[in-house]
Structure formats: C-alpha cells, structure tokens
Write a protein that holds these residues in place. Sequence first.
Motif, PDB file in Angstrom:
ATOM      1  N   ASP A   1       0.851  -1.188   0.000  1.00 49.64           N
ATOM      2  CA  ASP A   1       0.000   0.000   0.000  1.00 49.64           C
ATOM      3  C   ASP A   1       0.888   1.239   0.000  1.00 49.64           C
ATOM      4  N   GLY A   2       0.288   2.398   0.205  1.00 47.90           N
ATOM      5  CA  GLY A   2       1.049   3.635   0.148  1.00 47.90           C
ATOM      6  C   GLY A   2       2.131   3.733   1.198  1.00 47.90           C
ATOM      7  N   ASP A   3       1.850   3.230   2.400  1.00 50.20           N
ATOM      8  CA  ASP A   3       2.843   3.306   3.467  1.00 50.20           C
ATOM      9  C   ASP A   3       4.016   2.370   3.212  1.00 50.20           C
ATOM     10  N   ALA A   4       3.721   1.152   2.806  1.00 49.20           N
ATOM     11  CA  ALA A   4       4.783   0.173   2.544  1.00 49.20           C
ATOM     12  C   ALA A   4       5.715   0.657   1.435  1.00 49.20           C
ATOM     13  N   LEU A   5       5.124   1.076   0.323  1.00 51.67           N
ATOM     14  CA  LEU A   5       5.938   1.505  -0.817  1.00 51.67           C
ATOM     15  C   LEU A   5       6.602   2.850  -0.550  1.00 51.67           C
ATOM     16  N   GLY A   6       5.834   3.792   0.003  1.00 52.70           N
ATOM     17  CA  GLY A   6       6.395   5.108   0.275  1.00 52.70           C
ATOM     18  C   GLY A   6       7.539   5.062   1.271  1.00 52.70           C
ATOM     19  N   SER A   7       7.397   4.257   2.312  1.00 52.72           N
ATOM     20  CA  SER A   7       8.445   4.150   3.333  1.00 52.72           C
ATOM     21  C   SER A   7       9.734   3.585   2.747  1.00 52.72           C
ATOM     22  N   SER A   8       9.606   2.528   1.957  1.00 53.12           N
ATOM     23  CA  SER A   8      10.805   1.918   1.385  1.00 53.12           C
ATOM     24  C   SER A   8      11.452   2.826   0.337  1.00 53.12           C
ATOM     25  N   LEU A   9      10.623   3.466  -0.498  1.00 52.35           N
ATOM     26  CA  LEU A   9      11.164   4.372  -1.515  1.00 52.35           C
ATOM     27  C   LEU A   9      11.832   5.593  -0.891  1.00 52.35           C
ATOM     28  N   SER A  10      11.369   6.001   0.280  1.00 51.80           N
ATOM     29  CA  SER A  10      11.912   7.208   0.910  1.00 51.80           C
ATOM     30  C   SER A  10      13.393   7.079   1.249  1.00 51.80           C
ATOM     31  N   MET A  11      13.852   5.843   1.463  1.00 49.89           N
ATOM     32  CA  MET A  11      15.242   5.623   1.835  1.00 49.89           C
ATOM     33  C   MET A  11      16.167   5.457   0.630  1.00 49.89           C
ATOM     34  N   TYR A  12      15.590   5.285  -0.549  1.00 47.96           N
ATOM     35  CA  TYR A  12      16.397   4.963  -1.733  1.00 47.96           C
ATOM     36  C   TYR A  12      17.400   6.076  -2.049  1.00 47.96           C
ATOM     37  N   ASN A  13      16.898   7.305  -2.226  1.00 42.69           N
ATOM     38  CA  ASN A  13      17.782   8.419  -2.562  1.00 42.69           C
ATOM     39  C   ASN A  13      18.811   8.684  -1.474  1.00 42.69           C
ATOM     40  N   ILE A  14      18.351   8.617  -0.235  1.00 33.46           N
ATOM     41  CA  ILE A  14      19.235   8.922   0.889  1.00 33.46           C
ATOM     42  C   ILE A  14      20.422   7.968   0.936  1.00 33.46           C
ATOM     43  N   LEU A  15      20.151   6.675   0.765  1.00 35.94           N
ATOM     44  CA  LEU A  15      21.236   5.690   0.800  1.00 35.94           C
ATOM     45  C   LEU A  15      22.111   5.767  -0.450  1.00 35.94           C
ATOM     46  N   LYS A  16      21.491   6.053  -1.591  1.00 34.85           N
ATOM     47  CA  LYS A  16      22.257   6.234  -2.829  1.00 34.85           C
ATOM     48  C   LYS A  16      23.248   7.388  -2.675  1.00 34.85           C
ATOM     49  N   ASN A  17      22.768   8.481  -2.084  1.00 36.65           N
ATOM     50  CA  ASN A  17      23.628   9.658  -1.906  1.00 36.65           C
ATOM     51  C   ASN A  17      24.747   9.406  -0.899  1.00 36.65           C
ATOM     52  N   MET A  18      24.594   8.361  -0.092  1.00 38.48           N
ATOM     53  CA  MET A  18      25.656   7.969   0.837  1.00 38.48           C
ATOM     54  C   MET A  18      26.684   7.062   0.158  1.00 38.48           C
ATOM     55  N   GLY A  19      26.426   6.732  -1.112  1.00 37.93           N
ATOM     56  CA  GLY A  19      27.346   5.874  -1.853  1.00 37.93           C
ATOM     57  C   GLY A  19      27.071   4.395  -1.699  1.00 37.93           C
ATOM     58  N   LYS A  20      25.885   4.053  -1.162  1.00 35.27           N
ATOM     59  CA  LYS A  20      25.535   2.645  -0.962  1.00 35.27           C
ATOM     60  C   LYS A  20      25.031   2.020  -2.268  1.00 35.27           C
ATOM     61  N   ASN A  21      25.231   0.735  -2.379  1.00 36.62           N
ATOM     62  CA  ASN A  21      24.677  -0.038  -3.499  1.00 36.62           C
ATOM     63  C   ASN A  21      23.281  -0.490  -3.055  1.00 36.62           C
ATOM     64  N   VAL A  22      22.253   0.205  -3.541  1.00 39.01           N
ATOM     65  CA  VAL A  22      20.898   0.006  -3.029  1.00 39.01           C
ATOM     66  C   VAL A  22      20.005  -0.665  -4.071  1.00 39.01           C
ATOM     67  N   THR A  23      19.267  -1.681  -3.621  1.00 41.68           N
ATOM     68  CA  THR A  23      18.252  -2.326  -4.460  1.00 41.68           C
ATOM     69  C   THR A  23      16.927  -2.255  -3.722  1.00 41.68           C
ATOM     70  N   ILE A  24      15.905  -1.765  -4.402  1.00 44.54           N
ATOM     71  CA  ILE A  24      14.572  -1.723  -3.796  1.00 44.54           C
ATOM     72  C   ILE A  24      13.727  -2.817  -4.429  1.00 44.54           C
ATOM     73  N   VAL A  25      13.089  -3.625  -3.572  1.00 42.40           N
ATOM     74  CA  VAL A  25      12.438  -4.856  -4.022  1.00 42.40           C
ATOM     75  C   VAL A  25      11.019  -4.962  -3.490  1.00 42.40           C
ATOM     76  N   ASN A  26      10.126  -5.421  -4.342  1.00 45.72           N
ATOM     77  CA  ASN A  26       8.828  -5.921  -3.885  1.00 45.72           C
ATOM     78  C   ASN A  26       8.486  -7.094  -4.781  1.00 45.72           C
ATOM     79  N   MET A  27       8.041  -8.189  -4.189  1.00 49.31           N
ATOM     80  CA  MET A  27       7.881  -9.430  -4.942  1.00 49.31           C
ATOM     81  C   MET A  27       6.571  -9.511  -5.725  1.00 49.31           C
ATOM     82  N   THR A  28       5.732  -8.470  -5.640  1.00 47.44           N
ATOM     83  CA  THR A  28       4.447  -8.483  -6.351  1.00 47.44           C
ATOM     84  C   THR A  28       4.304  -7.213  -7.190  1.00 47.44           C
ATOM     85  N   ASP A  29       3.246  -7.164  -7.972  1.00 50.60           N
ATOM     86  CA  ASP A  29       2.991  -5.988  -8.807  1.00 50.60           C
ATOM     87  C   ASP A  29       2.639  -4.786  -7.929  1.00 50.60           C
ATOM     88  N   LEU A  30       3.016  -3.606  -8.405  1.00 49.71           N
ATOM     89  CA  LEU A  30       2.744  -2.378  -7.674  1.00 49.71           C
ATOM     90  C   LEU A  30       1.431  -1.758  -8.143  1.00 49.71           C
TER      91      LEU A  30
END
Length: 311
Positions: free
Chosen positions: A24-53
């Motif tokens: 739902d919005g919270d699950a996807l929004g919460s996980s996506l919120s960390m993507y840019n932040i970790l990328k900007n820290m130089g981390k190798n980040v993969t965001i995953v969900n095993m079902t259709d969005l």
Amino acid sequence: MYKKIWNKIQESNNIVLISHVNPDGDALGSSLSMYNILKNMGKNVTIVNMTDLVSYLNFLPNYDKVKKTLPKKIDLMISFDCGSFDRLGIDEKPQFLINIDHHVSNTNYGDINLIENAASTSQVVFNILSENNVEIDKDSAICIYTALVTDTGNFQYESVTSEVFRVASELVKCGVEPQFISKMLYERDRLSRLRFLAKALDTLELHLEGKVGIVEVTNELMAKTGAIKDDTDGLVNMVRKLETVEVAMMLREEENGDIKVSMRSKNYVDVSEIAVKYGGGGHIRASGVTLSNKTFNEIKNMLLEDIKGVL
C-alpha cells in the motif's frame, strides 16, 4: 535504537529495501523514501517488492526502480511496514535484517526490530532520519508524506496527533506540495473504476441491523467492467461512510480463487483482532486477511459471527 540502526546502515554496502507483498502507500512510500538517501551515501541500493505495484502510486520518485528479484549479494536488508517475515514474499532470511514497522502485531522477525506506535511506518522512518540528523531531500519527503497521508486516511483516523501534523509540516518545508500529492492520490480515477464502483456497490448487503456492510467483488465482475485490482481501492471505505455502518467489508476474489477480505471500522470495533485470528493483520480500524478454500458465503457467515460477538 535510532543510532544503532544508522550505524548498521553506515557499515553496510549492499543494501536491500523491501516491503510487504501487494504494498500500500505506506509500505511503498516508506521503502522508496530511503532509496535516494542511501544512494547519496554511496551505498549499493536495491529496492524490491515481490508483487505488482499499484498504479495510483506511480508518481512516487523512483517508483520505476522497484525490482521483483533480490540481488546476489546482500549485506543488509531493511523491511518496511511488514508484520511478519512470510509477508515479504521471500524464502530465506538475509545475513542481517532490520525490521521497521508501526503495527503492534509485528512478530519481531528482524535482527533489529523498531516497532513504534506511530500513524505510519513512514513516520518511524522520519524519526530515524531526524534523530540521526540526516537531511531529507524533496523526493524522499514526497514518499514519506504520501505514506503518511494514505495510512491516516488523509489525516482522518484516530492515529492522527499533533506529532503527525508536525511531521507533515517538516516534510512541507522539505519541498512537498500537499495539493500535488492530493491530486495524484485522489483525482486520477479511470473510467473503468467508475464503472466498477457502480456495479460493485450493487452487491452491498447490510447485516446486524445495518451495522455491518459487505460488498463482493468477483473475477466475473472485474472482467465485465474492465477493472483492475487498483480500481477496488477505496470501495470498502465507501461502505463505511453509510451512517449506520460500524464495520465495512470488501470480499474480493483473487485470480487463484482465494478471497481477500478488507475490513474497516468506524468507532469501536478492533478489526485487527478479527484479521489476526485468521492469519491476517493491520490496524484497529483497517485490517485485512486472505482466505483459501472458502466461498463468499462461508466467509461472510464466519466473520459475521465474530463481529456479532463484539457488537
């Protein structure tokens, strides 16, 4: 706990962000919120969900980065808004797992578990970032705010406090435009959805002196109206709007024959207790469960007995 989580993130390089299946919005929004932040820290980040969005969230930054497969190398996995490990849709636990959630029914399946009594998991994410003095960029703020809006029913639920509005205010300072988010979430209906809603509401049944409202969604109805799963979002909330209704339920047939039950209550029934009883979960006022090998009538009768006991 906030520092412990951030220290673990800092010492990890290959990080996976994952949320529960059918997010739902919270699950996807919460996980996506960390993507840019970790990328900007130089981390190798993969965001995953095993079902259709769901497509109504396709305006979220980095929505198109979500994958359905795990990378081979994982130093750290962070799960968001997921009450139990099996709801992640993966077979084996990773080397290290941080479990971030706001559901009291969470089974504490992580190596680090941060379960807070918050309005949304994204509010917990905001707390982690704030306590560690991490700057929140506009894209991340959009994701956190969207998650907060969707999990509070657009700031309507009992979980809304002054702290929720403070967090929302801080996110607006980060560049979030509430009017834009509102339009993206609530003013992009498809024609198929309107046709579907008209037919689906025709199935409405009232029980227990009008205190329980139930709608049924079959695969046949979906095909007849050209609807997709996204089109069913919000239907159960429409049933709850009826003046007499305390508990609203939507029973939706899945492609494999399972029946997904979405439950909402208005004032005093804790629908999460009913959902947990059958292997589901969620919030006091909004919960769900998926049941197998049962007919619509069997499920209705079973749940009505549970609700009758509470009413």
